[in-house]
Design a protein around this motif. Structure first.
Motif, PDB file in Angstrom:
ATOM      1  N   TRP A  25      52.403  34.152  22.342  1.00  0.00           N
ATOM      2  CA  TRP A  25      51.738  33.726  23.502  1.00  0.00           C
ATOM      3  C   TRP A  25      50.135  33.489  23.639  1.00  0.00           C
ATOM      4  O   TRP A  25      49.703  32.415  24.125  1.00  0.00           O
ATOM      5  CB  TRP A  25      52.205  34.809  24.656  1.00  0.00           C
ATOM      6  CG  TRP A  25      51.520  34.341  26.041  1.00  0.00           C
ATOM      7  CD1 TRP A  25      50.537  34.964  26.666  1.00  0.00           C
ATOM      8  CD2 TRP A  25      52.131  33.706  27.056  1.00  0.00           C
ATOM      9  NE1 TRP A  25      50.304  34.478  28.112  1.00  0.00           N
ATOM     10  CE2 TRP A  25      51.391  33.785  28.181  1.00  0.00           C
ATOM     11  CE3 TRP A  25      53.373  33.092  27.351  1.00  0.00           C
ATOM     12  CZ2 TRP A  25      51.768  33.297  29.390  1.00  0.00           C
ATOM     13  CZ3 TRP A  25      53.714  32.444  28.205  1.00  0.00           C
ATOM     14  CH2 TRP A  25      52.916  32.528  29.638  1.00  0.00           C
ATOM     15  N   VAL A  26      49.393  34.423  23.139  1.00  0.00           N
ATOM     16  CA  VAL A  26      47.768  34.248  23.283  1.00  0.00           C
ATOM     17  C   VAL A  26      47.596  33.339  22.047  1.00  0.00           C
ATOM     18  O   VAL A  26      46.192  32.483  22.083  1.00  0.00           O
ATOM     19  CB  VAL A  26      47.133  35.558  22.920  1.00  0.00           C
ATOM     20  CG1 VAL A  26      47.590  36.696  23.807  1.00  0.00           C
ATOM     21  CG2 VAL A  26      47.389  36.070  21.493  1.00  0.00           C
ATOM     22  N   GLN A  27      48.461  32.722  21.069  1.00  0.00           N
ATOM     23  CA  GLN A  27      47.984  31.612  20.063  1.00  0.00           C
ATOM     24  C   GLN A  27      48.426  30.530  20.531  1.00  0.00           C
ATOM     25  O   GLN A  27      48.304  29.354  19.513  1.00  0.00           O
ATOM     26  CB  GLN A  27      48.426  32.365  18.837  1.00  0.00           C
ATOM     27  CG  GLN A  27      47.703  33.455  18.138  1.00  0.00           C
ATOM     28  CD  GLN A  27      48.213  33.799  16.666  1.00  0.00           C
ATOM     29  OE1 GLN A  27      49.233  33.470  16.267  1.00  0.00           O
ATOM     30  NE2 GLN A  27      47.340  34.772  16.276  1.00  0.00           N
ATOM     31  N   GLN A  30      48.239  25.964  24.402  1.00  0.00           N
ATOM     32  CA  GLN A  30      47.786  25.659  25.817  1.00  0.00           C
ATOM     33  C   GLN A  30      47.047  26.968  26.220  1.00  0.00           C
ATOM     34  O   GLN A  30      46.679  27.139  27.088  1.00  0.00           O
ATOM     35  CB  GLN A  30      48.634  25.521  26.744  1.00  0.00           C
ATOM     36  CG  GLN A  30      49.940  26.440  26.942  1.00  0.00           C
ATOM     37  CD  GLN A  30      51.012  26.420  25.889  1.00  0.00           C
ATOM     38  OE1 GLN A  30      50.786  25.911  24.663  1.00  0.00           O
ATOM     39  NE2 GLN A  30      52.214  26.505  26.434  1.00  0.00           N
ATOM     40  N   ALA A  31      47.085  28.057  25.238  1.00  0.00           N
ATOM     41  CA  ALA A  31      46.425  29.327  25.777  1.00  0.00           C
ATOM     42  C   ALA A  31      44.967  29.340  25.869  1.00  0.00           C
ATOM     43  O   ALA A  31      44.289  28.462  24.837  1.00  0.00           O
ATOM     44  CB  ALA A  31      46.869  30.272  24.828  1.00  0.00           C
ATOM     45  N   ARG A  32      44.408  29.956  26.632  1.00  0.00           N
ATOM     46  CA  ARG A  32      42.822  30.027  26.894  1.00  0.00           C
ATOM     47  C   ARG A  32      42.568  31.427  26.726  1.00  0.00           C
ATOM     48  O   ARG A  32      43.155  32.335  26.834  1.00  0.00           O
ATOM     49  CB  ARG A  32      42.429  29.447  28.355  1.00  0.00           C
ATOM     50  CG  ARG A  32      42.991  28.104  28.648  1.00  0.00           C
ATOM     51  CD  ARG A  32      42.612  27.590  29.948  1.00  0.00           C
ATOM     52  NE  ARG A  32      43.043  26.497  30.297  1.00  0.00           N
ATOM     53  CZ  ARG A  32      42.593  25.757  31.087  1.00  0.00           C
ATOM     54  NH1 ARG A  32      41.567  25.881  31.879  1.00  0.00           N
ATOM     55  NH2 ARG A  32      43.217  24.425  31.245  1.00  0.00           N
ATOM     56  N   ARG A  53      41.855  40.345  27.285  1.00  0.00           N
ATOM     57  CA  ARG A  53      41.335  39.115  26.597  1.00  0.00           C
ATOM     58  C   ARG A  53      39.994  38.842  27.264  1.00  0.00           C
ATOM     59  O   ARG A  53      39.839  39.159  28.604  1.00  0.00           O
ATOM     60  CB  ARG A  53      42.504  38.006  26.712  1.00  0.00           C
ATOM     61  CG  ARG A  53      43.737  38.092  25.856  1.00  0.00           C
ATOM     62  CD  ARG A  53      44.536  36.841  26.403  1.00  0.00           C
ATOM     63  NE  ARG A  53      45.288  36.977  27.669  1.00  0.00           N
ATOM     64  CZ  ARG A  53      46.004  36.235  28.212  1.00  0.00           C
ATOM     65  NH1 ARG A  53      46.114  35.071  27.355  1.00  0.00           N
ATOM     66  NH2 ARG A  53      46.560  36.307  29.224  1.00  0.00           N
ATOM     67  N   GLU A  64      44.637  30.831  32.908  1.00  0.00           N
ATOM     68  CA  GLU A  64      45.667  31.632  32.079  1.00  0.00           C
ATOM     69  C   GLU A  64      46.559  32.318  32.819  1.00  0.00           C
ATOM     70  O   GLU A  64      47.797  32.530  32.674  1.00  0.00           O
ATOM     71  CB  GLU A  64      44.744  32.294  31.093  1.00  0.00           C
ATOM     72  CG  GLU A  64      45.536  32.815  30.220  1.00  0.00           C
ATOM     73  CD  GLU A  64      46.405  32.058  29.023  1.00  0.00           C
ATOM     74  OE1 GLU A  64      47.115  32.467  28.436  1.00  0.00           O
ATOM     75  OE2 GLU A  64      46.227  30.751  29.335  1.00  0.00           O
ATOM     76  N   ARG A  67      49.220  30.175  34.299  1.00  0.00           N
ATOM     77  CA  ARG A  67      50.401  30.119  33.201  1.00  0.00           C
ATOM     78  C   ARG A  67      51.316  31.100  33.280  1.00  0.00           C
ATOM     79  O   ARG A  67      52.481  30.779  32.893  1.00  0.00           O
ATOM     80  CB  ARG A  67      49.436  29.820  31.862  1.00  0.00           C
ATOM     81  CG  ARG A  67      50.460  29.550  30.481  1.00  0.00           C
ATOM     82  CD  ARG A  67      49.615  28.996  29.431  1.00  0.00           C
ATOM     83  NE  ARG A  67      49.199  30.271  28.725  1.00  0.00           N
ATOM     84  CZ  ARG A  67      49.744  30.730  27.495  1.00  0.00           C
ATOM     85  NH1 ARG A  67      51.023  30.319  27.140  1.00  0.00           N
ATOM     86  NH2 ARG A  67      49.170  31.557  26.836  1.00  0.00           N
TER      87      ARG A  67
END
Length: 204
Positions: A25-27, A30-32, A53, A64, A67
Motif C-alpha cells: 500500500w505505501v509503496q 499513487q501513494a504519497r 507516515r 492519502e 485514497r
C-alpha cells in the motif's frame, strides 16, 4: 511536518499478512508520503498494527487519507481488519522527522489529552525541558492531533523494558521530567502502549 498515525486492528494471528499488505500500500505508485514506522502491539491493546507516515504538507496527507477512505481494501488489509483509525498530526515545531535506524526494539507510544488552551503552554514546556530529558533517553517524536479530541502523542524507544523504566525513574529523580508547568495542562485521560517493529519498519 505532518504525520498520519493509522491503527489497524486485525484478526488474530494475521499481523504478518497485514504487514505485507501495508508494504504494498505505501509503496504503490499513487501513494504519497513516507513510511516512518510500522509496529505491532505487544503490551496494551493487542492485535493492533501502528503505521506512521510523514507528509510534506497537509494537502498531501489528506489526499492519502481520501485514497484509503475510498478504497474497498484500505492498506490492502480489508479482509483482515476488525477496526481502522486514521488521525492527522503536526509535529512539535522544533522536532525533525526521525531518521530510519535502530532505536528500539521497544517503542512506548503515549497519548495525553490536554485542557482547553493547553497546546501552546505544552509546546513551550516541552521545548524547554526536552533537551535535558533527551540526555537520559531520547524522545523520538512528539506531535499534536489535528482532528478529534485535543491531544498529543509521543514516541519513546528503548533497548528493553528495564531500560525504559530506569530512564523514566532517572528523569524524575534528576528533576528534568515531567516538564515544569506541563502537567497542569493535562487531563487525566492518558494511555500508553508498547509496540515492536515489524519487518518493514524503517524505525527498528
Amino acid at each position: 511536518m505532518f504525520y498520519e498515525l493509522a491503527t489497524l486492528t486485525t484478526r488474530l494471528f494475521t499481523t504478518a499478512q497485514a504487514t505485507e499488505g501495508i508494504q504494498a500500500w505505501v509503496q504503490a505508485p499513487q501513494a504519497r508520503g513516507r513510511l516512518l514506522g510500522c509496529w505491532y502491539s505487544d503490551i496494551g491493546a493487542l492485535n493492533q498494527v501502528l503505521v506512521l507516515r510523514a507528509f510534506a504538507d497537509e494537502a498531501e496527507m489528506l489526499a492519502e487519507r481520501r485514497r484509503a477512505l475510498l478504497s474497498s481494501n484500505p492498506f490492502n488489509c480489508g479482509e483482515l481488519l476488525t477496526g481502522l483509525e486514521m488521525h492527522g498530526y503536526a509535529g512539535f515545531p522544533w522536532m525533525e522527522p526521525p531518521a530510519p535506524g535502530s532505536y528500539g526494539p521497544i517503542y512506548e507510544v503515549r497519548t495525553y489529552q490536554y485542557k482547553t488552551g493547553g497546546l501552546q503552554p505544552t509546546l513551550d514546556a516541552w521545548q524547554a525541558a526536552l533537551p535535558a530529558r533527551n540526555e537520559i533517553s531520547p524522545c523520538l517524536l512528539a506531535m499534536y492531533a489535528l482532528d478529534g479530541t485535543p491531544r498529543f502523542t509521543h514516541f519513546w524507544p528503548a533497548a528493553s523494558l528495564n531500560e525504559r523504566s530506569a530512564a523514566r525513574a532517572a528523569a524524575v529523580q534528576q528533576g528534568v521530567w515531567p516538564p515544569k508547568g506541563g502537567p497542569q495542562w493535562l487531563t487525566s485521560q492518558m494511555q500508553s502502549q508498547i509496540f515492536l517493529p515489524t519487518a518493514i519498519s524503517p524505525l527498528k
